[in-house]
Design a protein around this motif. Structure first.
Motif, PDB file in Angstrom:
ATOM      1  N   THR A  69       0.832  -1.205   0.000  1.00  0.00           N
ATOM      2  CA  THR A  69       0.000   0.000   0.000  1.00  0.00           C
ATOM      3  C   THR A  69       0.863   1.249   0.000  1.00  0.00           C
ATOM      4  OG1 THR A  69      -1.763  -1.159   1.187  1.00  0.00           O
ATOM      5  CG2 THR A  69      -1.803   1.252   1.229  1.00  0.00           C
ATOM      6  N   GLU A  70       1.900   1.238   0.856  1.00  0.00           N
ATOM      7  CA  GLU A  70       2.806   2.384   0.901  1.00  0.00           C
ATOM      8  C   GLU A  70       3.533   2.551  -0.426  1.00  0.00           C
ATOM      9  OE1 GLU A  70       5.336   1.604   4.193  1.00  0.00           O
ATOM     10  OE2 GLU A  70       3.915   2.331   5.689  1.00  0.00           O
ATOM     11  N   LEU A  71       3.969   1.413  -1.015  1.00  0.00           N
ATOM     12  CA  LEU A  71       4.664   1.469  -2.294  1.00  0.00           C
ATOM     13  C   LEU A  71       3.749   2.011  -3.391  1.00  0.00           C
ATOM     14  CD1 LEU A  71       7.241   0.811  -3.864  1.00  0.00           C
ATOM     15  CD2 LEU A  71       6.354  -1.498  -4.234  1.00  0.00           C
ATOM     16  N   THR A  72       2.497   1.554  -3.391  1.00  0.00           N
ATOM     17  CA  THR A  72       1.536   2.055  -4.378  1.00  0.00           C
ATOM     18  C   THR A  72       1.288   3.541  -4.196  1.00  0.00           C
ATOM     19  OG1 THR A  72       0.441  -0.109  -4.482  1.00  0.00           O
ATOM     20  CG2 THR A  72      -0.806   1.794  -5.262  1.00  0.00           C
ATOM     21  N   ASN A  73       1.153   3.962  -2.927  1.00  0.00           N
ATOM     22  CA  ASN A  73       0.954   5.389  -2.655  1.00  0.00           C
ATOM     23  C   ASN A  73       2.170   6.203  -3.077  1.00  0.00           C
ATOM     24  OD1 ASN A  73      -1.600   4.962  -1.586  1.00  0.00           O
ATOM     25  ND2 ASN A  73      -0.858   4.768   0.513  1.00  0.00           N
ATOM     26  N   ASP A  74       3.367   5.670  -2.788  1.00  0.00           N
ATOM     27  CA  ASP A  74       4.598   6.356  -3.197  1.00  0.00           C
ATOM     28  C   ASP A  74       4.653   6.495  -4.711  1.00  0.00           C
ATOM     29  OD1 ASP A  74       5.370   6.562  -0.589  1.00  0.00           O
ATOM     30  OD2 ASP A  74       6.784   4.885  -0.639  1.00  0.00           O
ATOM     31  N   LEU A  75       4.314   5.393  -5.414  1.00  0.00           N
ATOM     32  CA  LEU A  75       4.346   5.426  -6.875  1.00  0.00           C
ATOM     33  C   LEU A  75       3.326   6.420  -7.419  1.00  0.00           C
ATOM     34  CD1 LEU A  75       5.390   4.297  -9.537  1.00  0.00           C
ATOM     35  CD2 LEU A  75       3.709   2.456  -9.363  1.00  0.00           C
ATOM     36  N   ASP A  76       2.117   6.401  -6.845  1.00  0.00           N
ATOM     37  CA  ASP A  76       1.076   7.331  -7.302  1.00  0.00           C
ATOM     38  C   ASP A  76       1.495   8.774  -7.065  1.00  0.00           C
ATOM     39  OD1 ASP A  76      -0.511   5.257  -8.132  1.00  0.00           O
ATOM     40  OD2 ASP A  76      -1.744   5.209  -6.327  1.00  0.00           O
ATOM     41  N   ASN A  77       2.070   9.039  -5.882  1.00  0.00           N
ATOM     42  CA  ASN A  77       2.510  10.406  -5.585  1.00  0.00           C
ATOM     43  C   ASN A  77       3.691  10.829  -6.444  1.00  0.00           C
ATOM     44  OD1 ASN A  77       1.146  11.819  -3.073  1.00  0.00           O
ATOM     45  ND2 ASN A  77       1.202   9.641  -2.616  1.00  0.00           N
ATOM     46  N   LEU A  78       4.587   9.864  -6.736  1.00  0.00           N
ATOM     47  CA  LEU A  78       5.722  10.163  -7.609  1.00  0.00           C
ATOM     48  C   LEU A  78       5.243  10.539  -9.004  1.00  0.00           C
ATOM     49  CD1 LEU A  78       8.748  10.232  -8.263  1.00  0.00           C
ATOM     50  CD2 LEU A  78       8.616   7.776  -8.730  1.00  0.00           C
ATOM     51  N   LEU A  79       4.327   9.722  -9.537  1.00  0.00           N
ATOM     52  CA  LEU A  79       3.810   9.993 -10.878  1.00  0.00           C
ATOM     53  C   LEU A  79       3.054  11.313 -10.918  1.00  0.00           C
ATOM     54  CD1 LEU A  79       2.562   6.427 -11.889  1.00  0.00           C
ATOM     55  CD2 LEU A  79       4.597   7.604 -12.727  1.00  0.00           C
ATOM     56  N   SER A  80       2.315  11.590  -9.837  1.00  0.00           N
ATOM     57  CA  SER A  80       1.541  12.821  -9.796  1.00  0.00           C
ATOM     58  C   SER A  80       2.444  14.045  -9.678  1.00  0.00           C
ATOM     59  CB  SER A  80       0.561  12.779  -8.620  1.00  0.00           C
ATOM     60  OG  SER A  80      -0.139  13.986  -8.504  1.00  0.00           O
ATOM     61  N   SER A  81       3.446  13.970  -8.796  1.00  0.00           N
ATOM     62  CA  SER A  81       4.323  15.127  -8.571  1.00  0.00           C
ATOM     63  C   SER A  81       5.277  15.360  -9.723  1.00  0.00           C
ATOM     64  CB  SER A  81       5.114  14.939  -7.272  1.00  0.00           C
ATOM     65  OG  SER A  81       5.957  13.804  -7.365  1.00  0.00           O
ATOM     66  N   SER A  82       5.639  14.301 -10.436  1.00  0.00           N
ATOM     67  CA  SER A  82       6.587  14.451 -11.546  1.00  0.00           C
ATOM     68  C   SER A  82       5.904  14.888 -12.831  1.00  0.00           C
ATOM     69  CB  SER A  82       7.316  13.130 -11.788  1.00  0.00           C
ATOM     70  OG  SER A  82       6.410  12.117 -12.184  1.00  0.00           O
ATOM     71  N   HIS A  83       4.570  14.923 -12.815  1.00  0.00           N
ATOM     72  CA  HIS A  83       3.789  15.320 -13.991  1.00  0.00           C
ATOM     73  C   HIS A  83       4.101  14.428 -15.198  1.00  0.00           C
ATOM     74  CE1 HIS A  83       2.435  18.837 -11.806  1.00  0.00           C
ATOM     75  NE2 HIS A  83       3.689  19.124 -11.527  1.00  0.00           N
ATOM     76  N   ILE A  84       4.356  13.161 -14.918  1.00  0.00           N
ATOM     77  CA  ILE A  84       4.552  12.176 -15.980  1.00  0.00           C
ATOM     78  C   ILE A  84       3.261  11.360 -16.074  1.00  0.00           C
ATOM     79  CG2 ILE A  84       5.881  10.185 -16.765  1.00  0.00           C
ATOM     80  CD1 ILE A  84       8.258  11.278 -15.219  1.00  0.00           C
ATOM     81  N   PHE A  85       2.550  11.526 -17.181  1.00  0.00           N
ATOM     82  CA  PHE A  85       1.282  10.818 -17.358  1.00  0.00           C
ATOM     83  C   PHE A  85       1.604   9.415 -17.862  1.00  0.00           C
ATOM     84  CE2 PHE A  85       0.040  15.285 -18.969  1.00  0.00           C
ATOM     85  CZ  PHE A  85       0.209  15.796 -17.684  1.00  0.00           C
ATOM     86  N   PRO A 100      -4.834   9.575 -13.937  1.00  0.00           N
ATOM     87  CA  PRO A 100      -5.937  10.420 -14.442  1.00  0.00           C
ATOM     88  C   PRO A 100      -5.466  11.562 -15.329  1.00  0.00           C
ATOM     89  CG  PRO A 100      -6.175  10.000 -12.085  1.00  0.00           C
ATOM     90  CD  PRO A 100      -4.822   9.501 -12.477  1.00  0.00           C
ATOM     91  N   GLU A 101      -4.187  12.004 -15.153  1.00  0.00           N
ATOM     92  CA  GLU A 101      -3.690  13.144 -15.919  1.00  0.00           C
ATOM     93  C   GLU A 101      -3.589  12.859 -17.414  1.00  0.00           C
ATOM     94  OE1 GLU A 101      -2.348  13.369 -11.736  1.00  0.00           O
ATOM     95  OE2 GLU A 101      -2.261  11.844 -13.287  1.00  0.00           O
ATOM     96  N   LEU A 102      -3.788  11.605 -17.823  1.00  0.00           N
ATOM     97  CA  LEU A 102      -3.740  11.259 -19.240  1.00  0.00           C
ATOM     98  C   LEU A 102      -4.891  11.861 -20.035  1.00  0.00           C
ATOM     99  CD1 LEU A 102      -2.787   7.463 -19.323  1.00  0.00           C
ATOM    100  CD2 LEU A 102      -1.582   9.285 -20.505  1.00  0.00           C
ATOM    101  N   GLU A 103      -5.895  12.373 -19.358  1.00  0.00           N
ATOM    102  CA  GLU A 103      -7.141  12.779 -20.002  1.00  0.00           C
ATOM    103  C   GLU A 103      -6.968  13.714 -21.208  1.00  0.00           C
ATOM    104  OE1 GLU A 103     -10.869  14.484 -20.983  1.00  0.00           O
ATOM    105  OE2 GLU A 103      -9.167  15.628 -20.197  1.00  0.00           O
ATOM    106  N   PRO A 104      -6.016  14.688 -21.188  1.00  0.00           N
ATOM    107  CA  PRO A 104      -5.873  15.551 -22.370  1.00  0.00           C
ATOM    108  C   PRO A 104      -5.443  14.810 -23.630  1.00  0.00           C
ATOM    109  CG  PRO A 104      -4.850  16.559 -20.443  1.00  0.00           C
ATOM    110  CD  PRO A 104      -5.178  15.150 -20.081  1.00  0.00           C
ATOM    111  N   VAL A 105      -4.812  13.632 -23.455  1.00  0.00           N
ATOM    112  CA  VAL A 105      -4.332  12.870 -24.617  1.00  0.00           C
ATOM    113  C   VAL A 105      -5.154  11.595 -24.818  1.00  0.00           C
ATOM    114  CG1 VAL A 105      -2.319  11.808 -25.706  1.00  0.00           C
ATOM    115  CG2 VAL A 105      -2.017  13.763 -24.163  1.00  0.00           C
TER     116      VAL A 105
END
Length: 328
Positions: A69-85, A100-105
């Protein structure tokens, strides 16, 4: 009466024997029950041991769940903070996970999980994401491409195999990074380079660039005309080249290692409007020029290049400058 007594005695004896038999059977049953009880006790101890092991395994699993769970949260936060969709596809190229940030593409919803990639709608207008994904799946090699969307935004799309071991792939990972600012800067840079190139080509003054060793790396058309040399003849030359014929204002030879560019390379100081005569082999005469040099540094203290510019003088101006130097 004796007969009755005898009959009673026999009945009593039979009853005693039956009781003894029953007692033996009860004794055997009791022994069996004791044995069963011992077996149950042993089974209970085994069950207790198994239960303790299950508790231990359950605790380990619980800890693993917390870590995952922590690893998944870390990965989600990493992807979110790095702005890598990011979009994860399984080995059948079906949607396994996405940000979710993939939505524009890629306008995806939770209901798209498990959906084949080829059925997804996208907003890319200058490339085919499906072709790129299939090529990466076929070749096993990562692929990058700048893609433009319907709203004019630019993204760097990187498609790589999803590796589970060194030699085994289990799907595809597609990432998108917005590069609007980079593309804008690139366009501005290209525009600036075009303007600089036009200025460099049309400037009436001669311009020459020399590297840290003094070798000429570039020159504009005005410099070639003043010096009477082609670009091929000029590139790679240094001021120490014996073919140069340079003069000081008093008409004496101007040693190559004292030329303005060489002095700037040596001491790091610019030279301002120094009078110098240079032989033009095409015109068969000496052209008098005013030379200025500037050291160029590439981030540090070391000089990486020298920028030299010079203007061609007419005879009247040369005489005036010589006269000033003579009075001085």
């Amino acid at each position: 009466r004796e007969q009755e007594l005898q009959f009673s005695r026999e009945n009593l004896q039979a009853t005693i024997e039956e009781l003894e038999t029953s007692n033996e059977e009860l004794q055997a049953t009791n022994e069996e029950l004791l044995a069963s009880n011992e077996e149950l006790q042993s089974t209970n101890e085994e069950l207790q041991s198994v239960n303790e092991e299950l508790h231990t395994v359950n605790a380990e699993h619980q800890q693993k769940i917390v870590e995952l769970t922590e690893l998944t949260n870390d990965l989600d936060n990493l992807l979110s903070s790095s702005h890598i969709f990011t979009l994860f596809l399984d080995e059948r190229l079906e949607v396994r996970k996405f940000t979710p940030e993939l939505e524009p593409v890629f306008p995806l919803r939770e209901s798209d999980l498990g959906r084949p990639f080829e059925h997804l709608r996208h907003r890319v207008i200058n490339a085919d994401p499906l072709s790129v994904v299939r090529e990466v799946e076929r070749s096993g090699q990562a692929h990058e491409v700048a893609v433009k969307t319907e709203d004019g935004s630019w993204y760097l799309m990187r498609v790589i195999p999803y590796r589970v071991t060194a030699n085994i792939d289990a799907g595809i990972v597609l990432t998108l990074v917005n590069i609007d600012r980079l593309m804008t800067t690139r366009r501005e840079l290209i525009s600036s380079e075009d303007r600089f190139a036009r200025l460099f080509e049309t400037l009436s003054e001669g311009v020459v660039y020399q590297d840290a060793t003094g070798r000429i790396t570039d020159a504009n058309p005005a410099a070639l005309e003043i010096l009477g040399l082609s670009l091929d003849e000029l590139l790679g030359r240094t001021s120490l080249n014996p073919e140069w014929r340079a003069l000081r204002p008093d008409g004496s030879d101007y040693p190559g290692d004292e030329h303005p560019a060489m002095r700037t390379l040596r001491d790091g100081r610019p030279v301002e409007r120094e009078l110098m005569g240079i032989h033009n082999p095409v015109a068969g005469r000496t052209n008098w020029i005013l030379v200025s040099t500037v050291p160029l540094r590439d981030g540090g203290d070391e000089i990486s290049e020298v920028y030299a510019r010079f203007e061609l003088l007419d005879e009247g101006k040369v005489d005036t400058l010589r006269a000033k130097e003579g009075k001085a």
